[in-house]
Design an enzyme around this catalytic site. Structure first.
Site, short mmCIF file in Angstrom:
data_model
loop_
_atom_site.label_atom_id
_atom_site.label_comp_id
_atom_site.label_asym_id
_atom_site.label_seq_id
_atom_site.Cartn_x
_atom_site.Cartn_y
_atom_site.Cartn_z
N HIS A 15 -7.07 -5.55 2.16
CA HIS A 15 -5.95 -4.99 2.91
C HIS A 15 -5.43 -6.06 3.87
O HIS A 15 -6.22 -6.71 4.57
CB HIS A 15 -6.40 -3.81 3.78
CG HIS A 15 -6.85 -2.60 3.04
ND1 HIS A 15 -6.06 -1.48 2.90
CD2 HIS A 15 -8.02 -2.31 2.43
CE1 HIS A 15 -6.73 -0.55 2.23
NE2 HIS A 15 -7.92 -1.02 1.93
N GLU A 21 -12.23 3.65 -1.41
CA GLU A 21 -11.73 4.75 -2.24
C GLU A 21 -11.36 4.27 -3.64
O GLU A 21 -11.50 5.02 -4.60
CB GLU A 21 -10.52 5.40 -1.56
CG GLU A 21 -10.94 6.19 -0.32
CD GLU A 21 -9.76 6.78 0.43
OE1 GLU A 21 -8.60 6.49 0.05
OE2 GLU A 21 -10.01 7.50 1.41
N ASP A 37 0.84 -1.19 0.00
CA ASP A 37 0.00 0.00 0.00
C ASP A 37 0.89 1.25 0.00
O ASP A 37 1.88 1.32 0.73
CB ASP A 37 -0.94 0.00 1.22
CG ASP A 37 -2.07 1.01 1.06
OD1 ASP A 37 -3.22 0.57 0.94
OD2 ASP A 37 -1.80 2.23 1.07
N ASN A 97 -12.88 -2.83 2.52
CA ASN A 97 -13.82 -1.71 2.54
C ASN A 97 -14.74 -1.83 1.33
O ASN A 97 -14.27 -2.06 0.21
CB ASN A 97 -13.06 -0.37 2.49
CG ASN A 97 -12.21 -0.15 3.73
OD1 ASN A 97 -12.62 -0.48 4.84
ND2 ASN A 97 -11.02 0.40 3.55
N HIS A 135 -10.22 -5.18 -3.31
CA HIS A 135 -8.90 -5.43 -2.73
C HIS A 135 -9.04 -5.81 -1.27
O HIS A 135 -9.91 -5.32 -0.56
CB HIS A 135 -7.97 -4.22 -2.88
CG HIS A 135 -8.56 -2.92 -2.40
ND1 HIS A 135 -9.48 -2.20 -3.15
CD2 HIS A 135 -8.39 -2.21 -1.26
CE1 HIS A 135 -9.82 -1.11 -2.50
NE2 HIS A 135 -9.19 -1.09 -1.32
#
Ligand code: AMP
Ligand code: ZN
Length: 116
Positions: free
Chosen positions: A101, A94, A30, A86, A99
């Site tokens: 994390h 965003e 990231d 998310n 994806h």
């Protein structure tokens, strides 16, 4: 998915520090890490959010979850880690390319959601 930033990383149009790549998935660090270990695991198939996942994606998602602890261990997370997906506006997503994390380090992570 012309303008998707993660599709651009997959195509090599944007640089990323890759830690894993196979025919179905890519993992990279990231760009704004929130802990000593923070990488993202993405499918090469453009799926916008977890809410867009369908029955034909089961094998792909299973592979991704199978990969997570192996990649985490390869990054030094031998005593646990946190996974976050998310999803959508409420989830604070965003980048609209699915994806996972993976976050960790040597210290215990703070509580994920604070009761206010
Ligand atoms: P999310 O809120 O789950 O959509 O998080 C998107 C994540 O992508 C954030 O943690 C960003 O720091 C990360 N990110 C955005 N652009 C890049 C990039 N070019 N390379 C690596 N990570 C990125
Ligand atoms: Zn994409």
């Amino acid at each position: 998915m012309e303008n998707c930033i993660f599709c651009k990383i997959i195509r090599g149009e944007i640089p990323a520090t890759k830690i894993h790549e196979d025919e179905d998935t890519l993992a990279f660090l990231d760009i704004h890490p929130v802990a000593p270990v923070h990488f993202l695991l993405i499918p090469k198939l453009h799926i916008a959010t977890l809410g867009d996942v369908d029955v034909q994606h089961q094998q792909l998602l299973g592979k991704m979850l199978w990969l997570v602890p192996r990649l985490a261990a390869s990054q030094g997370c031998t005593d646990g880690f946190r996974t976050i997906i998310n999803t959508g506006r409420v989830g604070g997503q965003e980048v609209f390319h699915l994806h996972i994390h993976v976050i960790g380090g040597k210290d215990r992570l703070p509580a994920m959601i604070h009761h206010g």
